[in-house]
Write a protein that holds these residues in place. Sequence first.
Motif, PDB file in Angstrom:
ATOM      1  N   LEU A  65     -50.550 -55.094 -18.794  1.00 55.24           N
ATOM      2  CA  LEU A  65     -49.689 -53.719 -18.505  1.00 55.24           C
ATOM      3  C   LEU A  65     -48.849 -54.081 -17.692  1.00 55.24           C
ATOM      4  CD1 LEU A  65     -49.623 -50.805 -19.312  1.00 55.24           C
ATOM      5  CD2 LEU A  65     -51.393 -50.359 -17.505  1.00 55.24           C
ATOM      6  N   ILE A  66     -47.651 -53.711 -17.658  1.00 50.08           N
ATOM      7  CA  ILE A  66     -46.665 -53.954 -16.844  1.00 50.08           C
ATOM      8  C   ILE A  66     -46.133 -52.641 -16.130  1.00 50.08           C
ATOM      9  CG2 ILE A  66     -44.132 -55.024 -16.353  1.00 50.08           C
ATOM     10  CD1 ILE A  66     -44.762 -56.777 -18.782  1.00 50.08           C
ATOM     11  N   ALA A  67     -46.148 -52.469 -14.734  1.00 50.18           N
ATOM     12  CA  ALA A  67     -45.776 -51.288 -14.185  1.00 50.18           C
ATOM     13  C   ALA A  67     -44.358 -51.488 -13.416  1.00 50.18           C
ATOM     14  CB  ALA A  67     -46.604 -50.766 -13.153  1.00 50.18           C
ATOM     15  N   MET A  68     -43.367 -50.797 -13.743  1.00 51.59           N
ATOM     16  CA  MET A  68     -41.985 -51.049 -13.110  1.00 51.59           C
ATOM     17  C   MET A  68     -41.575 -49.748 -12.510  1.00 51.59           C
ATOM     18  SD  MET A  68     -40.461 -53.054 -16.213  1.00 51.59           S
ATOM     19  CE  MET A  68     -41.481 -51.994 -17.624  1.00 51.59           C
ATOM     20  N   GLU A  69     -40.802 -49.949 -11.310  1.00 50.16           N
ATOM     21  CA  GLU A  69     -39.810 -48.902 -10.638  1.00 50.16           C
ATOM     22  C   GLU A  69     -38.637 -49.382 -10.912  1.00 50.16           C
ATOM     23  OE1 GLU A  69     -38.737 -46.796  -6.527  1.00 50.16           O
ATOM     24  OE2 GLU A  69     -40.080 -48.732  -6.629  1.00 50.16           O
ATOM     25  N   LEU A  70     -37.862 -48.493 -11.905  1.00 49.96           N
ATOM     26  CA  LEU A  70     -36.518 -48.590 -12.112  1.00 49.96           C
ATOM     27  C   LEU A  70     -35.499 -47.748 -11.084  1.00 49.96           C
ATOM     28  CD1 LEU A  70     -36.925 -48.775 -15.888  1.00 49.96           C
ATOM     29  CD2 LEU A  70     -37.036 -50.561 -14.442  1.00 49.96           C
ATOM     30  N   GLU A  71     -34.469 -48.380 -10.936  1.00 48.90           N
ATOM     31  CA  GLU A  71     -33.366 -47.550  -9.780  1.00 48.90           C
ATOM     32  C   GLU A  71     -33.048 -46.334 -10.209  1.00 48.90           C
ATOM     33  OE1 GLU A  71     -29.490 -49.940  -9.883  1.00 48.90           O
ATOM     34  OE2 GLU A  71     -31.119 -50.435  -8.606  1.00 48.90           O
ATOM     35  N   SER A  72     -32.674 -46.132 -11.727  1.00 46.92           N
ATOM     36  CA  SER A  72     -32.136 -44.926 -12.153  1.00 46.92           C
ATOM     37  C   SER A  72     -32.508 -44.670 -13.570  1.00 46.92           C
ATOM     38  CB  SER A  72     -30.629 -45.204 -11.978  1.00 46.92           C
ATOM     39  OG  SER A  72     -30.128 -45.973 -12.967  1.00 46.92           O
ATOM     40  N   GLY A  73     -32.150 -43.301 -14.182  1.00 43.62           N
ATOM     41  CA  GLY A  73     -32.295 -42.937 -15.296  1.00 43.62           C
ATOM     42  C   GLY A  73     -31.535 -43.961 -16.350  1.00 43.62           C
ATOM     43  N   GLU A  74     -30.075 -44.349 -15.937  1.00 44.59           N
ATOM     44  CA  GLU A  74     -29.348 -45.038 -16.639  1.00 44.59           C
ATOM     45  C   GLU A  74     -30.096 -46.310 -17.000  1.00 44.59           C
ATOM     46  OE1 GLU A  74     -25.149 -47.427 -16.405  1.00 44.59           O
ATOM     47  OE2 GLU A  74     -25.368 -45.975 -15.123  1.00 44.59           O
ATOM     48  N   VAL A  75     -30.766 -47.128 -16.129  1.00 43.63           N
ATOM     49  CA  VAL A  75     -31.453 -48.206 -16.054  1.00 43.63           C
ATOM     50  C   VAL A  75     -32.456 -48.192 -16.937  1.00 43.63           C
ATOM     51  CG1 VAL A  75     -32.730 -49.972 -15.059  1.00 43.63           C
ATOM     52  CG2 VAL A  75     -30.741 -49.153 -13.745  1.00 43.63           C
ATOM     53  N   LEU A  76     -33.385 -47.081 -16.896  1.00 45.05           N
ATOM     54  CA  LEU A  76     -34.513 -46.720 -17.774  1.00 45.05           C
ATOM     55  C   LEU A  76     -33.887 -46.737 -19.170  1.00 45.05           C
ATOM     56  CD1 LEU A  76     -37.530 -45.648 -18.273  1.00 45.05           C
ATOM     57  CD2 LEU A  76     -36.565 -43.429 -18.043  1.00 45.05           C
ATOM     58  N   ARG A  77     -32.887 -46.029 -19.597  1.00 47.01           N
ATOM     59  CA  ARG A  77     -32.340 -46.003 -20.793  1.00 47.01           C
ATOM     60  C   ARG A  77     -31.829 -47.376 -21.355  1.00 47.01           C
ATOM     61  NH1 ARG A  77     -30.774 -41.333 -18.596  1.00 47.01           N
ATOM     62  NH2 ARG A  77     -28.910 -42.063 -17.884  1.00 47.01           N
ATOM     63  N   ASN A 100     -41.851 -45.755 -12.767  1.00 44.01           N
ATOM     64  CA  ASN A 100     -41.547 -44.876 -13.903  1.00 44.01           C
ATOM     65  C   ASN A 100     -41.418 -45.463 -15.251  1.00 44.01           C
ATOM     66  OD1 ASN A 100     -39.280 -46.136 -13.000  1.00 44.01           O
ATOM     67  ND2 ASN A 100     -38.008 -44.880 -12.290  1.00 44.01           N
ATOM     68  N   LEU A 101     -41.775 -46.507 -15.258  1.00 40.51           N
ATOM     69  CA  LEU A 101     -41.889 -46.999 -16.949  1.00 40.51           C
ATOM     70  C   LEU A 101     -43.146 -48.061 -16.851  1.00 40.51           C
ATOM     71  CD1 LEU A 101     -40.814 -47.328 -19.515  1.00 40.51           C
ATOM     72  CD2 LEU A 101     -39.277 -49.343 -18.697  1.00 40.51           C
ATOM     73  N   PHE A 102     -43.819 -48.051 -17.730  1.00 36.89           N
ATOM     74  CA  PHE A 102     -45.005 -48.921 -17.883  1.00 36.89           C
ATOM     75  C   PHE A 102     -44.658 -49.582 -19.553  1.00 36.89           C
ATOM     76  CE2 PHE A 102     -46.874 -46.421 -14.482  1.00 36.89           C
ATOM     77  CZ  PHE A 102     -47.646 -47.262 -13.974  1.00 36.89           C
ATOM     78  N   ALA A 103     -45.203 -50.941 -19.624  1.00 37.18           N
ATOM     79  CA  ALA A 103     -45.310 -51.472 -20.731  1.00 37.18           C
ATOM     80  C   ALA A 103     -46.457 -52.277 -21.287  1.00 37.18           C
ATOM     81  CB  ALA A 103     -44.134 -52.514 -20.976  1.00 37.18           C
ATOM     82  N   LEU A 104     -46.767 -51.904 -22.621  1.00 31.85           N
ATOM     83  CA  LEU A 104     -47.985 -52.841 -22.907  1.00 31.85           C
ATOM     84  C   LEU A 104     -47.439 -53.845 -23.778  1.00 31.85           C
ATOM     85  CD1 LEU A 104     -51.165 -53.071 -23.084  1.00 31.85           C
ATOM     86  CD2 LEU A 104     -50.856 -51.472 -25.153  1.00 31.85           C
ATOM     87  N   VAL A 105     -47.693 -55.153 -23.187  1.00 30.08           N
ATOM     88  CA  VAL A 105     -47.047 -56.327 -24.021  1.00 30.08           C
ATOM     89  C   VAL A 105     -48.255 -57.405 -24.447  1.00 30.08           C
ATOM     90  CG1 VAL A 105     -45.064 -56.084 -22.454  1.00 30.08           C
ATOM     91  CG2 VAL A 105     -47.048 -57.583 -21.806  1.00 30.08           C
ATOM     92  N   TRP A 106     -48.006 -58.098 -25.474  1.00 23.03           N
ATOM     93  CA  TRP A 106     -49.046 -59.218 -26.097  1.00 23.03           C
ATOM     94  C   TRP A 106     -48.241 -60.374 -26.042  1.00 23.03           C
ATOM     95  CZ3 TRP A 106     -48.296 -62.004 -30.471  1.00 23.03           C
ATOM     96  CH2 TRP A 106     -47.450 -61.678 -31.378  1.00 23.03           C
TER      97      TRP A 106
END
Length: 189
Positions: A65-77, A100-106
């Motif tokens: 599980l990866i937790a990320m804080e992204l600097e803006s909505g544009e970066v998120l998109r 503000n963004l999590f990812a489940l990776v394998w």
Amino acid sequence: MIDKKNKIIIEELQRDGRATITEIAKKIGLTSMGAKKRVDKLIKEGLIKVKALVNVEKFEIKLALIAMELESGEVLRDMLNKFENCPRIIKFFVTTGAYNLFALVWAENYYTLESISLESCSLRAQKGVRRFEFYPIADIYYDTFMDIKVIAEKTEKIAPCGVYCGGCERYKRERCQGCPSTIFYKGRL
């Protein structure tokens, strides 16, 4: 509409996605045609989807599980668009907390999992990532089936994220199995 009969249909298909229309019809007290129409309508309306899931325990797949804080909505998109077809990402989750963004990776092994967090193909390496936390998952409880993207025909030289695995040092040193969508992939899926 999700009435009791539709709930039974969903429950049966969650229990066994290969349940026959005849079996479902018996459970809900309708004819096979009536049950088929209900299942088809649930699928057509986008309320359910029946698909194959992979048993990560049996395939010895490692998850993180990866937790990320992204600097803006544009970066998120941009992040969501760039990695939309990445076969290593099971799901993205947008949240409203500090991250503000999590990812489940394998990955097939811990070396490849580490590559997912370090290399140019990693989420961490993307522009606009302020903070990044990486949590390998030790155990899964209740259900070990996951929606892993399996790509049978590996014809691409460039991964969906735009990275060339053949030039990666970790790949050359056999510390990464490569992207499952490319000709460089050395894993079992």
